[in-house]
Design an enzyme around this catalytic site. Structure first.
Site, PDB file in Angstrom:
ATOM      1  CG  ASP A 280      -1.802   1.196   1.352  1.00 13.70           C
ATOM      2  OD1 ASP A 280      -1.579   2.187   0.627  1.00 13.70           O
ATOM      3  OD2 ASP A 280      -2.732   1.169   2.175  1.00 13.70           O
TER       4      ASP A 280
ATOM      5  CG  ASN B   2       0.292   1.622 -12.753  1.00 23.98           C
ATOM      6  OD1 ASN B   2      -0.099   2.276 -13.714  1.00 23.98           O
ATOM      7  ND2 ASN B   2      -0.496   0.736 -12.133  1.00 23.98           N
TER       8      ASN B   2
ATOM      9  CB  THR C 228      -8.873   1.222 -16.427  1.00 25.09           C
ATOM     10  OG1 THR C 228      -8.832   2.536 -15.831  1.00 25.09           O
ATOM     11  CG2 THR C 228      -7.795   1.138 -17.502  1.00 25.09           C
TER      12      THR C 228
ATOM     13  CE1 TYR D 180      -4.758  10.635 -12.151  1.00 24.23           C
ATOM     14  CE2 TYR D 180      -5.231  12.088 -14.011  1.00 24.23           C
ATOM     15  CZ  TYR D 180      -4.672  10.927 -13.507  1.00 24.23           C
ATOM     16  OH  TYR D 180      -4.021  10.063 -14.341  1.00 24.23           O
TER      17      TYR D 180
ATOM     18  CE  LYS E 283      -1.184  10.255 -12.300  1.00 25.51           C
ATOM     19  NZ  LYS E 283      -0.282   9.147 -11.930  1.00 25.51           N
TER      20      LYS E 283
ATOM     21  CB  SER F  54      -2.141  11.903 -16.825  1.00 30.81           C
ATOM     22  OG  SER F  54      -3.194  12.422 -17.612  1.00 30.81           O
TER      23      SER F  54
END
Length: 253
Positions: A68, A95, A205, A170, A174, A147
């Site tokens: 984790d 990842n 996904t 997010y 990134k 990303s």
């Protein structure tokens, strides 16, 4: 699991999505790879490893380790297990990540996303650096899955498809991951490391919990994202070391 002489690759968040497809791509491509799937839920990691190993045409080998990235104890335990079982690492792929769809953004979500996507990547990298220094397959590779949504250049350009006010948590995470990649590249270059950012692109996904809606937005299939990340691991993008590499080439920071 026989792994002697193989190229050892550790992928966090490897039990599903782009991480899983990256592992599968590598293992279908060559017998030289042994991929370790880092998974927060060990049972899911084991199941994913069995599933990949059973795929027709798989040449390499695969195993699972519980990790984790937000829990220092499990990060250190995962590194210790790799030390005891393999004694080295040739490729580390950061990842594991999460997303928030809160609009407007919230403090709680922002802290949670940064803790996983940014602090988690640094934590894992620091824990595994000495293993990478013992890589048999030179040069050792360090890959941050990122990303184009994290590109400040894109975010500030009204003509860019990535110009919008959504996904603050997010996208900021990134952008920070891109900076981490650049910092590690500068730090580790004298030691012969190759450090990259790999952008799998928008993929259908379970990352957002709704792959169907992602496909309606013309998202790529997960295997396509895995192929893009795997190309960096395989050395197909070495001319652009230290950069963010995606489907359309090099992404501006």
């Amino acid at each position: 699991m026989a792994s002697s002489g193989k190229r050892i690759v550790f992928i966090t968040g490897g039990n599903q999505g782009v991480g899983y497809e990256t592992a599968k791509n590598l293992l279908l491509s060559s017998e030289e790879y042994h991929v370790i799937l880092g998974s927060r839920d060990f049972s899911k990691g084991e199941a994913a490893a069995r599933e990949i190993q059973a795929v027709h045409g798989v040449k390499g080998t695969v195993s699972a380790v519980q990790i984790d990235v937000t829990d220092d104890k499990t990060v250190d335990a995962a590194a210790a297990r790799v030390v005891s079982e393999y004694g080295r690492l040739d490729v580390l792929v950061n990842n594991a990540g999460i997303i928030s769809t809160a609009n407007p953004p919230t403090r709680k979500a922002f802290r949670h996303v940064l803790e996983t996507n940014v602090v988690g990547s640094l934590s894992v990298t620091e824990a595994f650096l000495d293993l990478l220094r013992k890589a048999v397959y030179k040069p050792p590779r360090l890959v941050f899955v990122t990303s184009s949504m994290g590109s400040i250049t894109h975010a500030a350009d009204p003509s860019s498809p990535y110009y919008n006010p959504l996904g603050t948590e997010y996208r900021t995470s990134k952008a920070a991951v891109n900076m981490l990649m650049a910092m590690y590249c500068a730090r580790l270059k004298p030691e012969g490391f190759l450090v990259f950012g790999a952008d799998p692109g928008l993929c259908a996904t379970n990352f957002t919990g709704d792959p169907v809606s992602l496909r309606k937005r013309n998202a790529a299939e997960p295997w396509e994202g895995g192929e893009r990340v795997a190309s960096v691991i395989k050395g197909e993008r070495d001319a652009d070391v230290g950069k963010v590499l995606g489907v359309y080439g090099v992404s501006p920071f």
